[in-house]
Design a protein around this motif. Structure first.
Motif, PDB file in Angstrom:
ATOM      1  N   VAL A  55      -5.633  -4.292  -2.047  1.00 45.27           N
ATOM      2  CA  VAL A  55      -6.634  -4.354  -3.123  1.00 45.27           C
ATOM      3  C   VAL A  55      -8.038  -4.584  -2.575  1.00 45.27           C
ATOM      4  CG1 VAL A  55      -4.936  -5.126  -4.831  1.00 45.27           C
ATOM      5  CG2 VAL A  55      -6.297  -6.824  -3.600  1.00 45.27           C
ATOM      6  N   LYS A  56      -8.140  -5.320  -1.466  1.00 45.35           N
ATOM      7  CA  LYS A  56      -9.464  -5.513  -0.862  1.00 45.35           C
ATOM      8  C   LYS A  56     -10.009  -4.183  -0.355  1.00 45.35           C
ATOM      9  CE  LYS A  56      -8.891 -10.385   0.407  1.00 45.35           C
ATOM     10  NZ  LYS A  56      -8.685 -11.355   1.520  1.00 45.35           N
ATOM     11  N   TRP A  57      -9.123  -3.359   0.210  1.00 44.05           N
ATOM     12  CA  TRP A  57      -9.534  -2.025   0.670  1.00 44.05           C
ATOM     13  C   TRP A  57      -9.945  -1.167  -0.525  1.00 44.05           C
ATOM     14  CZ3 TRP A  57      -7.730   2.982  -0.124  1.00 44.05           C
ATOM     15  CH2 TRP A  57      -8.222   3.962   0.754  1.00 44.05           C
ATOM     16  N   CYS A  58      -9.151  -1.212  -1.585  1.00 46.34           N
ATOM     17  CA  CYS A  58      -9.465  -0.431  -2.786  1.00 46.34           C
ATOM     18  C   CYS A  58     -10.782  -0.892  -3.419  1.00 46.34           C
ATOM     19  CB  CYS A  58      -8.336  -0.549  -3.807  1.00 46.34           C
ATOM     20  SG  CYS A  58      -6.815   0.310  -3.319  1.00 46.34           S
ATOM     21  N   ARG A  59     -11.023  -2.193  -3.389  1.00 48.36           N
ATOM     22  CA  ARG A  59     -12.271  -2.727  -3.929  1.00 48.36           C
ATOM     23  C   ARG A  59     -13.458  -2.260  -3.093  1.00 48.36           C
ATOM     24  NH1 ARG A  59     -12.317  -9.080  -4.500  1.00 48.36           N
ATOM     25  NH2 ARG A  59     -12.328  -8.891  -2.228  1.00 48.36           N
ATOM     26  N   SER A  60     -13.287  -2.280  -1.772  1.00 49.34           N
ATOM     27  CA  SER A  60     -14.369  -1.892  -0.867  1.00 49.34           C
ATOM     28  C   SER A  60     -14.624  -0.390  -0.887  1.00 49.34           C
ATOM     29  CB  SER A  60     -14.024  -2.337   0.558  1.00 49.34           C
ATOM     30  OG  SER A  60     -14.945  -1.835   1.488  1.00 49.34           O
TER      31      SER A  60
END
Length: 343
Positions: A55-60
């Motif tokens: 999710v951090k990758w998707c957010r970024s």
């Protein structure tokens, strides 16, 4: 149904996984009634880590602010991103399992906060992108000596230390970066050193005991690494993600095709080298025969009837179990032997 205000995507993960927390409950019984979820602390930790990274990758990369905004494109793109980074196929298989648990947990969580949880967008494809390695697709995933040297030449000093510990001693990448000076002790059988980890919590996989002799080819380098360091200091002073990224970058700069090998390719090379050191040609032929049995779904010793063959089987199995012990595996792991020792 209860409603509440906006919450962070990272908190959504925690609440979602808590919704399927079945630690202490029988996994077999839960599967019978369709209520299975996360059944161990280790699985919870791994799933939490994989889900947060996703999710951090998707957010970024995509500006996603809620799990409910995720879709299959994000899922597919992330698995492709991991592959491009050189993350092993086995690890990508585990990540897919984690993401499917996240989706399941989010649906359970949403039953408490949404009017109609069935309208939630599904972000996991119906079919997995990766298939688990069970032996039918086992192949040589080891780096050659020439490839290892090319990688070493393109890495920083700290990453090179980790590469050496993985290739020369069969350590996993997280083990290589967590092992400390105090874990290396004089060898009882003569000159040289031995890696001896009595309590592996936070170091070895599953906190398992580990004992591996330091090969003569590594002794001089090891002695230079531990010189002037205190017992509690780590040998490698970078994180495991730095090592993975460093190896990936080195492969690209050196023209080494990773083909999904990642850092695990060094452990494969170690296993094959130890196989050549510990087994005769007859014993290696026996291992090939056993692995062929396993690929066909037969028991390991199927068709091994002559007394000479039985003795050969016992000797080959003993050597295989020693290699697995050095790699941090248990005994009788023919499935793992297919991964590490198949042609």
């Amino acid at each position: 149904m209860a409603r509440r205000g906006r919450t962070s995507i990272v908190r959504e993960i925690k609440e979602s996984l808590q919704a399927i927390d079945k630690i202490g409950e029988s996994k077999r019984e839960a599967m019978k009634v369709g209520t299975n979820g996360i059944h161990s602390k280790k699985q919870m930790a791994n799933t939490m880590s994989d889900a947060q990274n996703f999710v951090k990758w998707c957010r970024s990369e995509h500006g996603v602010k809620s799990i409910n905004e995720l879709n299959e494109v994000h899922y597919v793109s992330y698995i492709a991103y991991l592959s491009e980074k050189g993350v092993s196929q086995g690890h990508r298989v585990n990540v897919e399992t984690s993401l499917r648990l996240l989706e399941k947990g989010f649906k359970e969580r949403s039953k408490r906060f949404e009017d109609n949880p069935l309208t939630l967008i599904r972000f996991c494809p119906e079919k997995r992108l990766e298939t688990s390695l069970r032996g039918s697709d086992a192949k040589n995933r080891s780096y050659t000596d020439a490839e290892v040297q090319l990688i070493r030449e393109k890495c920083s000093d700290e990453v090179t230390k980790a590469v050496d510990l993985m290739r020369e001693m069969g350590l996993r990448v997280k083990e290589a970066v967590n092992v400390r000076v105090e874990h290396f002790v004089p060898n009882d059988i003569g000159n040289g050193w031995c890696l001896n980890i009595e309590k592996g919590t936070g170091i070895t996989k599953g906190g398992r005991f580990r004992q591996v002799n330091v090969p003569q080819s590594l002794e001089q380098r090891l002695e230079s690494w531990i010189a002037y360091k205190s017992p509690e200091e780590r040998i490698v002073n970078v994180s495991y993600s730095t090592v993975r990224d460093g190896v990936n970058a080195a492969c690209k700069r050196g023209g080494v095709e990773q083909a999904g090998r990642g850092c695990h390719g060094f452990r494969h090379a170690y296993a094959r080298e130890r196989m050549n050191q510990l087994m005769t040609s007859e014993q290696k032929q026996m291992i090939s025969r056993v692995l062929e049995n396993r690929k066909m779904g037969r028991v390991a010793d199927y068709g091994i009837l002559r007394e000479h063959d039985k003795q050969l089987y016992a000797e080959a199995k003993k050597a295989m179990d020693q290699i697995h012990s050095e790699l941090g595996h248990g005994k009788n792991r023919w499935g793992l032997a297919m991964r590490y020792m198949s042609d």
